[in-house]
Design an enzyme around this catalytic site. Structure first.
Site, PDB file in Angstrom:
ATOM      1  N   ASP A 113       0.870  -1.173   0.000  1.00  0.00           N
ATOM      2  CA  ASP A 113       0.000   0.000   0.000  1.00  0.00           C
ATOM      3  C   ASP A 113       0.911   1.228   0.000  1.00  0.00           C
ATOM      4  O   ASP A 113       1.921   1.258   0.707  1.00  0.00           O
ATOM      5  CB  ASP A 113      -0.835   0.048   1.285  1.00  0.00           C
ATOM      6  CG  ASP A 113      -2.003  -0.917   1.269  1.00  0.00           C
ATOM      7  OD1 ASP A 113      -1.998  -1.852   0.463  1.00  0.00           O
ATOM      8  OD2 ASP A 113      -2.922  -0.729   2.096  1.00  0.00           O
ATOM      9  N   HIS A 169       5.080  -7.127  -0.072  1.00  0.00           N
ATOM     10  CA  HIS A 169       4.820  -8.400  -0.733  1.00  0.00           C
ATOM     11  C   HIS A 169       5.609  -8.514  -2.044  1.00  0.00           C
ATOM     12  O   HIS A 169       6.172  -7.535  -2.525  1.00  0.00           O
ATOM     13  CB  HIS A 169       3.318  -8.525  -1.013  1.00  0.00           C
ATOM     14  CG  HIS A 169       2.481  -8.545   0.234  1.00  0.00           C
ATOM     15  ND1 HIS A 169       1.777  -9.658   0.651  1.00  0.00           N
ATOM     16  CD2 HIS A 169       2.237  -7.576   1.175  1.00  0.00           C
ATOM     17  CE1 HIS A 169       1.143  -9.377   1.777  1.00  0.00           C
ATOM     18  NE2 HIS A 169       1.406  -8.113   2.110  1.00  0.00           N
ATOM     19  N   SER A 256       8.249   4.520   5.512  1.00  0.00           N
ATOM     20  CA  SER A 256       9.354   3.877   4.808  1.00  0.00           C
ATOM     21  C   SER A 256       8.984   3.695   3.347  1.00  0.00           C
ATOM     22  O   SER A 256       7.919   4.132   2.915  1.00  0.00           O
ATOM     23  CB  SER A 256       9.696   2.536   5.468  1.00  0.00           C
ATOM     24  OG  SER A 256       8.543   1.932   6.012  1.00  0.00           O
TER      25      SER A 256
END
Length: 295
Positions: A113, A169, A256
Site C-alpha cells: 500500500d 509483498h 518507509s
C-alpha cells in the site's frame, strides 16, 4: 513547505495527505535549528531504536484506539481485533484479511500500500518530488555493474506512510535470493524531507533481494529504512519459490519505502502511474493492484 498532494487511483481524485508527525518533520527539515538536530541525532540509528523500543512497550497500546479514529482506518480489514494488540508496534505491522487486498490478474502488482512514482528508465529519472533533483542508481544499488544492467529498465518507488498497511509483498512470482543489507543513516523519506534532499533514499539503510522470475528476468526488490523505523524484517525463505502477492516482510514503526527495478524491455508500467509521475504526482494504490504488464 507545500502540502503533499497525490492522485488516489481508487477514488479517481487528487487528495491531500494527512501527515503523521507533520509538525516535527517541518521543523527538522525546514528550519536551521531542526537541521542541526537532524544531523546531531535524529538521523542516527540509536534515535530510531529508542523510538522503536518505546513503541514496543505495553504502555504504547493506549495509542492504538486514538490513532484508528484520527486517521479513519478500516478496522474491518484487520486480521485481528484492535484490542488484541499488546503494543503500538504490533498494531503498526498488523496483518490484514486476505479479502482486504485481492491480488489482480496482471503479471506485476504493487508490492505495498502506498503512494507510488514510476519511471520508464531508472537512469534518467529527474524532477523526483521537486525539479532539479536526479536519482543516483549506482549509489542506491551500491554497484556500478548492477546499475549499468538496470539503467534502462523501469523503476517504481512506493512510499508507505505511518498510517498505511506496513507489510510488503512480492510483485510477481519467482524465486528470491537471500537479502543483502547496505547500512546507512535513517533520514525521513517523506516528501517533506525528500524535497530538500533526494539523496536520503540512497544514503539510508536499505536491503536488496533479487527475484528470479520465469518470464520477467531478475527483478530487484529494495526496502528503504527511515527515521523511527525500528526494523526491516524479512519473512520469506530464500531459494523457495513464491507466488505473486506472497508476503515478503514488514517494517516496524515509521514511514518507509520500497523500490522495484526491472530489466530493460521486460515490463510496461501502468499508464496512470507514468502520467502522474511525469507531473511529479504520486499515485496512491493498494498492494495487489496492477503495477505493470509484460512487454
Amino acid at each position: 513547505m507545500e502540502p503533499i498532494r497525490y492522485y488516489n487511483r481508487h477514488t479517481g481524485a487528487m487528495e491531500t495527505e494527512q501527515v503523521y508527525g507533520e509538525g516535527f518533520l517541518r521543523w527538522a527539515y525546514g528550519t536551521p535549528l531542526g537541521r542541526l538536530s537532524l544531523e546531531a541525532f535524529v538521523k542516527r540509528p540509536f534515535f530510531s531504536k529508542f523510538y522503536g523500543w518505546r513503541m514496543d512497550r505495553p504502555a504504547s497500546a493506549a495509542k492504538v484506539a486514538p490513532f484508528i479514529v484520527d486517521y479513519g482506518m478500516k478496522v474491518e480489514d484487520f486480521a485481528d481485533d484492535p484490542a488484541s494488540f499488546r503494543s503500538f508496534n504490533e498494531f503498526f505491522y498488523r496483518k490484514l484479511k486476505p479479502a482486504a487486498r485481492p491480488i489482480e490478474a496482471a503479471p506485476v502488482v504493487f508490492p505495498a500500500d502506498g503512494r507510488h512514482l514510476g519511471f520508464e528508465r531508472a537512469a534518467s529519472m529527474d524532477g523526483v518530488f521537486v525539479k532539479g533533483q536526479r536519482f543516483d542508481l549506482e549509489k542506491l544499488l551500491g554497484s556500478r555493474e548492477l546499475a549499468a544492467r538496470y539503467a534502462d529498465g523501469p523503476l517504481v518507488l512506493s512510499r508507505l506512510c505511518p498510517v498505511d498497511y506496513h507489510r510488503f509483498h512480492f510483485p510477481c512470482s519467482g524465486t528470491p535470493s537471500a537479502t543483502e543489507t547496505i547500512n546507512g543513516p535513517l533520514f525521513s523519506v517523506s516528501p517533506l524531507a525528500l524535497r530538500q534532499n533526494l539523496a536520503y533514499l540512497w544514503e539510508n539503510k536499505r536491503t536488496i533481494t533479487r527475484l528470479e522470475t520465469p518470464d520477467l528476468g531478475t527483478v530487484l526488490l529494495l526496502e528503504i529504512g527511515a527515521t523511527c523505523v525500528g526494523s526491516i524484517l524479512q519473512t520469506f525463505t530464500p531459494g523457495q519459490p513464491v507466488a505473486k502477492g506472497a508476503e515478503k516482510g514488514y517494517f516496524a514503526f515509521g514511514g518507509s519505502s520500497t523500490i522495484t527495478i526491472f530489466e530493460p524491455g521486460r515490463v510496461a508500467l501502468a499508464p496512470d502511474l507514468l502520467e502522474n509521475s511525469l507531473k511529479q504526482v504520486e499515485t496512491y494504490a493498494r498492494m495487489g493492484c496492477v503495477m505493470a504488464t509484460k512487454h
